[in-house]
Scaffold this motif. Sequence first.
Motif, PDB file in Angstrom:
ATOM      1  N   ASN A 154      42.768 -51.748 -49.336  1.00  0.00           N
ATOM      2  CA  ASN A 154      41.450 -51.453 -49.893  1.00  0.00           C
ATOM      3  C   ASN A 154      40.603 -52.717 -49.820  1.00  0.00           C
ATOM      4  O   ASN A 154      40.826 -53.678 -50.558  1.00  0.00           O
ATOM      5  CB  ASN A 154      41.577 -50.977 -51.339  1.00  0.00           C
ATOM      6  N   GLY A 155      39.634 -52.749 -48.915  1.00  0.00           N
ATOM      7  CA  GLY A 155      38.815 -53.942 -48.762  1.00  0.00           C
ATOM      8  C   GLY A 155      37.629 -53.704 -47.865  1.00  0.00           C
ATOM      9  O   GLY A 155      37.382 -52.583 -47.414  1.00  0.00           O
ATOM     10  N   GLU A 156      36.880 -54.784 -47.610  1.00  0.00           N
ATOM     11  CA  GLU A 156      35.705 -54.657 -46.766  1.00  0.00           C
ATOM     12  C   GLU A 156      35.472 -55.931 -45.964  1.00  0.00           C
ATOM     13  O   GLU A 156      35.936 -57.020 -46.337  1.00  0.00           O
ATOM     14  CB  GLU A 156      34.457 -54.331 -47.593  1.00  0.00           C
ATOM     15  N   ILE A 157      34.764 -55.780 -44.867  1.00  0.00           N
ATOM     16  CA  ILE A 157      34.318 -56.889 -44.036  1.00  0.00           C
ATOM     17  C   ILE A 157      32.807 -56.984 -44.171  1.00  0.00           C
ATOM     18  O   ILE A 157      32.099 -55.975 -44.105  1.00  0.00           O
ATOM     19  CB  ILE A 157      34.729 -56.689 -42.570  1.00  0.00           C
ATOM     20  N   THR A 158      32.316 -58.202 -44.372  1.00  0.00           N
ATOM     21  CA  THR A 158      30.892 -58.403 -44.636  1.00  0.00           C
ATOM     22  C   THR A 158      30.320 -59.451 -43.696  1.00  0.00           C
ATOM     23  O   THR A 158      30.943 -60.486 -43.453  1.00  0.00           O
ATOM     24  CB  THR A 158      30.665 -58.864 -46.086  1.00  0.00           C
ATOM     25  N   VAL A 159      29.142 -59.181 -43.166  1.00  0.00           N
ATOM     26  CA  VAL A 159      28.350 -60.147 -42.404  1.00  0.00           C
ATOM     27  C   VAL A 159      27.103 -60.422 -43.234  1.00  0.00           C
ATOM     28  O   VAL A 159      26.411 -59.483 -43.651  1.00  0.00           O
ATOM     29  CB  VAL A 159      27.971 -59.613 -41.016  1.00  0.00           C
ATOM     30  N   ASP A 187      33.409 -50.907 -45.561  1.00  0.00           N
ATOM     31  CA  ASP A 187      34.641 -50.638 -46.301  1.00  0.00           C
ATOM     32  C   ASP A 187      35.598 -49.923 -45.351  1.00  0.00           C
ATOM     33  O   ASP A 187      35.416 -48.753 -45.038  1.00  0.00           O
ATOM     34  CB  ASP A 187      34.332 -49.766 -47.516  1.00  0.00           C
ATOM     35  N   TYR A 188      36.616 -50.657 -44.868  1.00  0.00           N
ATOM     36  CA  TYR A 188      37.484 -50.071 -43.854  1.00  0.00           C
ATOM     37  C   TYR A 188      38.561 -49.164 -44.437  1.00  0.00           C
ATOM     38  O   TYR A 188      39.330 -48.560 -43.693  1.00  0.00           O
ATOM     39  CB  TYR A 188      38.117 -51.152 -42.978  1.00  0.00           C
ATOM     40  N   HIS A 189      38.629 -49.062 -45.774  1.00  0.00           N
ATOM     41  CA  HIS A 189      39.557 -48.115 -46.386  1.00  0.00           C
ATOM     42  C   HIS A 189      38.928 -46.725 -46.473  1.00  0.00           C
ATOM     43  O   HIS A 189      39.554 -45.720 -46.129  1.00  0.00           O
ATOM     44  CB  HIS A 189      39.972 -48.598 -47.776  1.00  0.00           C
ATOM     45  N   PHE A 190      37.663 -46.681 -46.915  1.00  0.00           N
ATOM     46  CA  PHE A 190      36.954 -45.405 -47.034  1.00  0.00           C
ATOM     47  C   PHE A 190      35.985 -45.167 -45.882  1.00  0.00           C
ATOM     48  O   PHE A 190      35.307 -44.148 -45.836  1.00  0.00           O
ATOM     49  CB  PHE A 190      36.185 -45.354 -48.356  1.00  0.00           C
ATOM     50  N   ASN A 191      35.894 -46.154 -44.962  1.00  0.00           N
ATOM     51  CA  ASN A 191      35.035 -46.027 -43.782  1.00  0.00           C
ATOM     52  C   ASN A 191      33.573 -45.807 -44.171  1.00  0.00           C
ATOM     53  O   ASN A 191      32.869 -44.975 -43.598  1.00  0.00           O
ATOM     54  CB  ASN A 191      35.523 -44.883 -42.876  1.00  0.00           C
TER      55      ASN A 191
END
Length: 214
Positions: A154-159, A187-191
């Motif tokens: 459960n996480g995210e990538i941010t620019v 959010d690559y868990h919930f897309n």
Amino acid sequence: MKLNLLILFISLLTFIDSASAQTQKGNFYVGGSLYYNYDGGPGTTTVYNYPTGTTNYTVNNLTTFQFNPEFGYFLSKNWSIGIQPNYSRSSGTETSVFTSNTDPASNFTSSDNYHIDVVGLTINVRYYCMLTDKIGIFPQFGISSQNDLKNFSNGEITVLTSPNIVFFVTPKLGLNMGFGNIKYATDYHFNNSYVNVGFNNAISFGLNYYWGKK
């Protein structure tokens, strides 16, 4: 008394040595920032309606702590690259109050304390533009990954990018202040993805030590 101390502090800063050469190629900096906030107010309440009744879900007594150490290197004059591990903890009290539409005996209230630990890593690039020997500005561009420590998937990538001001208290010690940011996060868990722009509610402070000046 407080006013006199403030005037004395400002006067001392006026006579501090200059620090315009700290942004030279081959120099380093280390530092970071701390953030703590406690909100003991009524919190926020969300109402959920079901066929059998209504639940009022309230979150309050919110505490947020963040620790962001940082290490950077100047690739050329004014351009630096940095790496920043991140840790944050959010905690509070969540209360659910269920009211039945048909059977008052099934009404209930539950309350629990919770906390969420998040770890991450940020890589950023800065461009320093010194306005005087002591004061400069630098836009910062970065990419980061944040993950829930209990559920790492459960996480995210941010620019993101943010404007900042740096003030050299001494030739090697700089105080940074950031004025919000523009960011795109996935959010690559919930897309899910979103864009956030904020320049008045995300002010941050940091402290960096610079060395390597010839």
